[in-house]
Structures are given as structure tokens and as C-alpha cells.
Scaffold this motif. Structure first.
Motif, PDB file in Angstrom:
ATOM      1  N   SER A 270     -38.839  10.746  43.772  1.00 60.47           N
ATOM      2  CA  SER A 270     -38.548  10.074  45.043  1.00 60.47           C
ATOM      3  C   SER A 270     -37.647   8.863  44.912  1.00 60.47           C
ATOM      4  O   SER A 270     -37.786   8.059  43.981  1.00 60.47           O
ATOM      5  CB  SER A 270     -39.862   9.629  45.710  1.00 60.47           C
ATOM      6  N   ASN A 271     -36.744   8.736  45.907  1.00 64.46           N
ATOM      7  CA  ASN A 271     -36.007   7.515  46.193  1.00 64.46           C
ATOM      8  C   ASN A 271     -36.419   7.014  47.570  1.00 64.46           C
ATOM      9  O   ASN A 271     -36.628   7.814  48.494  1.00 64.46           O
ATOM     10  CB  ASN A 271     -34.495   7.762  46.224  1.00 64.46           C
ATOM     11  N   GLY A 305     -27.541   1.163  63.875  1.00 63.46           N
ATOM     12  CA  GLY A 305     -28.956   1.431  63.673  1.00 63.46           C
ATOM     13  C   GLY A 305     -29.474   0.909  62.348  1.00 63.46           C
ATOM     14  O   GLY A 305     -28.729   0.807  61.367  1.00 63.46           O
ATOM     15  N   LEU A 306     -30.748   0.585  62.331  1.00 62.72           N
ATOM     16  CA  LEU A 306     -31.482   0.263  61.117  1.00 62.72           C
ATOM     17  C   LEU A 306     -32.201   1.535  60.683  1.00 62.72           C
ATOM     18  O   LEU A 306     -32.921   2.149  61.476  1.00 62.72           O
ATOM     19  CB  LEU A 306     -32.496  -0.852  61.375  1.00 62.72           C
ATOM     20  N   VAL A 307     -32.000   1.957  59.440  1.00 62.42           N
ATOM     21  CA  VAL A 307     -32.539   3.239  59.002  1.00 62.42           C
ATOM     22  C   VAL A 307     -33.457   3.062  57.797  1.00 62.42           C
ATOM     23  O   VAL A 307     -33.191   2.245  56.902  1.00 62.42           O
ATOM     24  CB  VAL A 307     -31.394   4.230  58.673  1.00 62.42           C
ATOM     25  N   LEU A 308     -34.562   3.806  57.788  1.00 64.09           N
ATOM     26  CA  LEU A 308     -35.487   3.907  56.664  1.00 64.09           C
ATOM     27  C   LEU A 308     -35.435   5.348  56.179  1.00 64.09           C
ATOM     28  O   LEU A 308     -35.464   6.285  56.995  1.00 64.09           O
ATOM     29  CB  LEU A 308     -36.911   3.550  57.089  1.00 64.09           C
ATOM     30  N   GLY A 309     -35.367   5.546  54.859  1.00 61.93           N
ATOM     31  CA  GLY A 309     -35.172   6.897  54.367  1.00 61.93           C
ATOM     32  C   GLY A 309     -35.934   7.224  53.103  1.00 61.93           C
ATOM     33  O   GLY A 309     -36.428   6.346  52.387  1.00 61.93           O
ATOM     34  N   HIS A 310     -36.035   8.527  52.858  1.00 62.65           N
ATOM     35  CA  HIS A 310     -36.666   9.057  51.650  1.00 62.65           C
ATOM     36  C   HIS A 310     -35.826  10.205  51.135  1.00 62.65           C
ATOM     37  O   HIS A 310     -35.269  10.994  51.914  1.00 62.65           O
ATOM     38  CB  HIS A 310     -38.083   9.544  51.952  1.00 62.65           C
ATOM     39  N   GLU A 311     -35.722  10.313  49.812  1.00 65.06           N
ATOM     40  CA  GLU A 311     -35.038  11.431  49.171  1.00 65.06           C
ATOM     41  C   GLU A 311     -35.991  12.094  48.189  1.00 65.06           C
ATOM     42  O   GLU A 311     -36.533  11.429  47.296  1.00 65.06           O
ATOM     43  CB  GLU A 311     -33.777  10.957  48.442  1.00 65.06           C
ATOM     44  N   LEU A 312     -36.199  13.387  48.378  1.00 64.16           N
ATOM     45  CA  LEU A 312     -37.009  14.187  47.466  1.00 64.16           C
ATOM     46  C   LEU A 312     -36.056  14.825  46.470  1.00 64.16           C
ATOM     47  O   LEU A 312     -35.177  15.603  46.854  1.00 64.16           O
ATOM     48  CB  LEU A 312     -37.799  15.246  48.241  1.00 64.16           C
ATOM     49  N   LEU A 313     -36.219  14.532  45.185  1.00 63.45           N
ATOM     50  CA  LEU A 313     -35.217  14.828  44.166  1.00 63.45           C
ATOM     51  C   LEU A 313     -35.513  16.126  43.429  1.00 63.45           C
ATOM     52  O   LEU A 313     -36.643  16.373  42.998  1.00 63.45           O
ATOM     53  CB  LEU A 313     -35.139  13.680  43.159  1.00 63.45           C
ATOM     54  N   PHE A 314     -34.455  16.951  43.276  1.00 57.72           N
ATOM     55  CA  PHE A 314     -34.496  18.176  42.478  1.00 57.72           C
ATOM     56  C   PHE A 314     -33.274  18.160  41.559  1.00 57.72           C
ATOM     57  O   PHE A 314     -32.285  18.850  41.821  1.00 57.72           O
ATOM     58  CB  PHE A 314     -34.458  19.423  43.364  1.00 57.72           C
ATOM     59  N   ALA A 318     -30.993  16.691  46.482  1.00 55.67           N
ATOM     60  CA  ALA A 318     -32.042  15.906  47.131  1.00 55.67           C
ATOM     61  C   ALA A 318     -32.212  16.370  48.567  1.00 55.67           C
ATOM     62  O   ALA A 318     -31.226  16.687  49.255  1.00 55.67           O
ATOM     63  CB  ALA A 318     -31.713  14.418  47.104  1.00 55.67           C
ATOM     64  N   MET A 319     -33.458  16.406  49.016  1.00 51.44           N
ATOM     65  CA  MET A 319     -33.765  16.644  50.431  1.00 51.44           C
ATOM     66  C   MET A 319     -33.936  15.295  51.093  1.00 51.44           C
ATOM     67  O   MET A 319     -34.771  14.482  50.683  1.00 51.44           O
ATOM     68  CB  MET A 319     -35.031  17.482  50.573  1.00 51.44           C
ATOM     69  N   VAL A 320     -33.153  15.054  52.142  1.00 46.96           N
ATOM     70  CA  VAL A 320     -33.059  13.740  52.770  1.00 46.96           C
ATOM     71  C   VAL A 320     -33.794  13.744  54.102  1.00 46.96           C
ATOM     72  O   VAL A 320     -33.626  14.656  54.913  1.00 46.96           O
ATOM     73  CB  VAL A 320     -31.577  13.367  53.001  1.00 46.96           C
ATOM     74  N   THR A 321     -34.610  12.724  54.343  1.00 47.69           N
ATOM     75  CA  THR A 321     -35.229  12.499  55.653  1.00 47.69           C
ATOM     76  C   THR A 321     -35.060  11.026  56.017  1.00 47.69           C
ATOM     77  O   THR A 321     -35.335  10.149  55.192  1.00 47.69           O
ATOM     78  CB  THR A 321     -36.726  12.866  55.657  1.00 47.69           C
ATOM     79  N   HIS A 322     -34.601  10.778  57.240  1.00 44.39           N
ATOM     80  CA  HIS A 322     -34.368   9.418  57.725  1.00 44.39           C
ATOM     81  C   HIS A 322     -35.044   9.208  59.072  1.00 44.39           C
ATOM     82  O   HIS A 322     -35.153  10.148  59.878  1.00 44.39           O
ATOM     83  CB  HIS A 322     -32.867   9.150  57.915  1.00 44.39           C
ATOM     84  N   LEU A 343     -29.445  17.852  53.270  1.00 42.89           N
ATOM     85  CA  LEU A 343     -29.356  18.115  51.844  1.00 42.89           C
ATOM     86  C   LEU A 343     -28.214  17.297  51.258  1.00 42.89           C
ATOM     87  O   LEU A 343     -27.112  17.259  51.823  1.00 42.89           O
ATOM     88  CB  LEU A 343     -29.125  19.602  51.570  1.00 42.89           C
ATOM     89  N   LYS A 344     -28.485  16.675  50.137  1.00 43.09           N
ATOM     90  CA  LYS A 344     -27.512  15.808  49.469  1.00 43.09           C
ATOM     91  C   LYS A 344     -27.322  16.302  48.041  1.00 43.09           C
ATOM     92  O   LYS A 344     -28.298  16.675  47.374  1.00 43.09           O
ATOM     93  CB  LYS A 344     -28.045  14.370  49.473  1.00 43.09           C
ATOM     94  N   TYR A 345     -26.076  16.318  47.569  1.00 48.05           N
ATOM     95  CA  TYR A 345     -25.802  16.797  46.214  1.00 48.05           C
ATOM     96  C   TYR A 345     -24.878  15.817  45.487  1.00 48.05           C
ATOM     97  O   TYR A 345     -23.833  15.433  46.015  1.00 48.05           O
ATOM     98  CB  TYR A 345     -25.157  18.181  46.242  1.00 48.05           C
ATOM     99  N   HIS A 346     -25.278  15.413  44.280  1.00 48.40           N
ATOM    100  CA  HIS A 346     -24.472  14.519  43.457  1.00 48.40           C
ATOM    101  C   HIS A 346     -23.539  15.346  42.582  1.00 48.40           C
ATOM    102  O   HIS A 346     -23.970  16.040  41.663  1.00 48.40           O
ATOM    103  CB  HIS A 346     -25.370  13.639  42.580  1.00 48.40           C
TER     104      HIS A 346
END
Length: 375
Positions: A270-271, A305-314, A318-322, A343-346
Motif C-alpha cells: 500500500s501507498n 479539490g483536496l484528494v485522499l488516495g490509496h494505491e494497492l500495489l502489484f 497499482a489499483m488506484v482509489t481516490h 489502474l496505474k503503471y510505472h
């Protein structure tokens, strides 16, 4: 609910050895790279119905769509550290065909990439949860002149989301009988209107061919924790999306955003993130002019906007939720908060891309294509 999105890469290594001259010490061979995990090939029949989630689609929620799915899965085996963190999930690709038995909707063709997590596993039976996303093609979308009753699908290309529970029981050494219950969702993320979307609760029945059963993970030494746990970082990104205002107006309006998010890796998986975002939705300019009594002194359509987020890492994925809250919103065209899933990819340690769906209270606002840098 609307959704989308999706990239999963499995890297294969090449064998290598180290040879030194004969008068030196004896040669030491490097351990060979891990072999890829076993494959599973599946063929499933599908039966479903259309949920009438709004009165606008009740006239279409009368048939019982049927379909067929072909899929290919790779069982992760421990060759990457994150495999063991998630108890050896499966990664797969599926091809799905639906016949809606309705001339207004006709057929659909979809391709999805997914990940499946084992909830229960013995040598002869297993229960899995599967989540995937991809693209779907509808050859008979809404058309104001020739197909005006299709309030569900307004574009040929749509995003799709799959989620399901699957039970697989062995009937032979390599063959499993599969039954499952799930939900398929199709939507274009408001890039075209009308966009009510299709929700299909589905029952599955099929056969799986297992290259290896029971599955035995690689025997590997335990991996150290990632070096960046507890470290802070900064994500700078920008996105672009397109929206159609209404079915009568075919023009696509550009939606842009910029974001500055501070993050911290708190565990192997997690991030957490917090930051600020700015939005400029050009469709709101046209909406204002169409609804205002006077075009003078119109409020600003830009938002922050002010955003709070989580990234589930694989690994690199990463699966992103904000969850965001508008702090600057002069033109109140929507609720005071918004959600995002994506979905986010590095591509490298610094450069990333993402596909996100921004929604307001479960209703799609825009599908965002994002590029950014991690500092």
C-alpha cells in the motif's frame, strides 16, 4: 456505476552462467531464472439478465443475454516478491461474447485482463475471486435516427469491468469443472451520451484445463521488505478526457486536470496519498450558456479539490482509489465530492501512466488518461 482500464506484464528471464579461466578458481554458476508459472485454459458458458437500474432502460431489461468466454490464465509462482504477498494470484486474459437476444442491443465483444485471488484451495478444489477490466465493442450503439431506443450504449467502444466468484472442482487429473457467479459492467465513462451502462449479473458454467494440479509454488528464500517502505514521495501528473454533453450535441469537449500528490509507502502492498487537484471541464462552459438567462458575469467553471488516495500495489501495477472534496467550486454543477478508481503503471521508477474513471455519486463524469512523474 461506470468504470474501466489495465496493463499486466509477466517478465521471463534468460539463463546465464559465469565462466572464469581454468587456472582461476572453479567456475560458479548463477542460479537459473525461475520458470513461468503453469497455465490454465478455460471455456465457459454464461447466462444473465439486465438490471433495470433506471427507468430509462426498463424497456431493454426484458431479454436474457447469453454468452461464451475463452480465457487463458498464468498462475504466479513466486518468481516475483509480490506473488507471495498476495498468496500466489493468477493473471489472465479473457475474450467474452454476448448475444442480448434483443435487436436494439444486438451483440457485444470484449477483451479483459484480470487478476484472480484464491480464497480457498485444496489439491482438488478451489474458490477464487476474480477482478478484471478491459475494452468492449458494441456494433449497434445509440443513433438518434436509426437506433434511438438504445439508451444503454451510445458508443461502439466501451470500458468493461468484471467481478466474480468461481468454484473449480477436479473431475480428472488436469480437468476442472467450474461454476461461478459474477457481474459484468459496460460503460463508456460519459464520453458519449446517453450512457446508462449495462449491468449483467451472470451465472457461469465451464471447464478448466490445468497444466499443473495441484499447484506447488517455487521454493525460494524469503524476500526482504521493499527498501522504500516508510519513504515519502511526490507525484506530479496531468490528464486529459473527453465528454459529450447530451445525445443531440455530438461535440466532444476536452476535460483536463493537474495534480500534486504527496505519498508514503506504508507497507509491501500500500501507498497512501494526499494532495491537490485542479480541473477544467470545457463542457461546463457550454452547459452554462445553454441554461443561464444571461451570459454576463457567469461563475468560473474551473474547480480545485483536496484528494485522499490509496494505491494497492502489484509490482509496477497499482489499483488506484481516490476520494476528493471540492475546495474551489464556483459553478456548482455537481456534488461537493468525487470518487476515482483506476489502474496505474510505472514504466520506469520515475515515469507512470494511468487510466482513471472520475465519478460523482456513482455516476461517471469523465474517463481520464493520465501521465506523471514520481519524485
Amino acid at each position: 456505476m461506470r468504470f474501466f482500464t489495465r496493463i499486466v506484464l509477466i517478465l521471463l528471464g534468460l539463463a546465464a552462467s559465469l565462466v572464469v579461466p581454468s587456472h582461476a578458481q572453479a567456475p560458479i554458476a548463477e542460479p537459473p531464472p525461475a520458470a513461468p508459472g503453469p497455465l490454465i485454459l478455460g471455456v465457459y458458458a454464461q447466462g444473465s439478465f439486465i438490471i433495470a437500474h433506471t427507468p430509462a432502460v426498463q424497456h431493454l431489461a426484458v431479454s436474457h443475454p447469453t454468452g461464451v468466454e475463452l480465457n487463458l490464465q498464468r498462475q504466479t509462482n513466486g518468481s516475483e516478491p509480490w506473488h507471495a504477498w498476495y498468496r500466489y494470484p493468477r493473471i489472465g486474459v479473457a475474450l467474452v461474447y454476448y448475444n442480448y437476444h434483443n435487436p436494439v442491443l444486438a451483440q457485444s465483444y470484449a477483451s479483459t485482463i484480470y487478476i484472480g485471488k484464491s480464497l480457498f484451495r485444496t489439491p482438488k478444489q478451489e474458490l477464487n475471486f476474480r477482478l478484471g477490466t478491459g475494452l468492449a465493442y458494441f456494433p449497434n450503439p445509440f443513433n438518434l435516427e436509426t437506433n434511438h431506443k438504445n439508451a444503454i450504449v451510445s458508443s461502439r467502444l466501451n470500458a468493461t469491468l468484471q467481478m466474480r466468484f468461481e468454484y473449480d472442482v477436479a473431475v480428472a487429473e488436469h480437468v476442472g469443472l467450474l461454476v461461478g457467479l459474477g457481474l459484468n459492467h459496460y460503460s463508456n465513462g460519459s464520453t458519449a451520451k446517453p450512457n446508462m451502462g449495462i449491468n449483467l449479473p451472470t451465472l457461469f458454467l465451464g471447464i478448466n484445463y490445468h497444466q499443473q494440479r495441484p499447484f506447488v509454488p517455487l521454493v525460494v528464500p524469503p524476500h526482504d521488505l521493499p527498501a522504500d517502505i516508510g519513504q515519502n514521495f511526490l507525484n506530479l501528473s496531468t490528464s486529459v478526457g473527453f465528454k459529450q454533453l447530451n445525445p443531440a450535441n455530438k461535440q466532444k469537449y476536452v476535460v483536463q486536470s493537474v495534480s500534486v500528490l504527496a505519498g508514503r509507502r506504508i507497507s509491501r502492498k500500500s501507498n497512501l496519498l494526499v494532495g491537490l487537484e485542479g480541473f477544467y471541464d470545457r463542457s461546463l462552459v457550454r452547459q452554462q450558456r445553454d441554461t443561464a438567462r444571461s451570459t454576463s458575469n457567469l461563475p468560473d467553471v474551473k474547480k480545485a479539490g483536496l484528494v485522499l488516495g490509496h494505491e494497492l500495489l502489484f509490482g509496477r501495477l497499482a489499483m488506484v482509489t481516490h476520494l476528493g472534496f471540492y475546495v474551489y467550486n464556483p459553478y456548482k454543477s455537481n456534488d461537493f465530492y468525487y470518487e476515482r478508481i483506476g489502474l496505474k503503471y510505472h514504466f520506469t521508477n520515475r515515469i507512470f501512466g494511468a487510466v482513471d474513471l472520475k465519478v460523482h455519486r456513482g455516476s461517471a463524469d469523465v474517463l481520464e488518461l493520465k501521465a506523471g512523474v514520481k519524485l
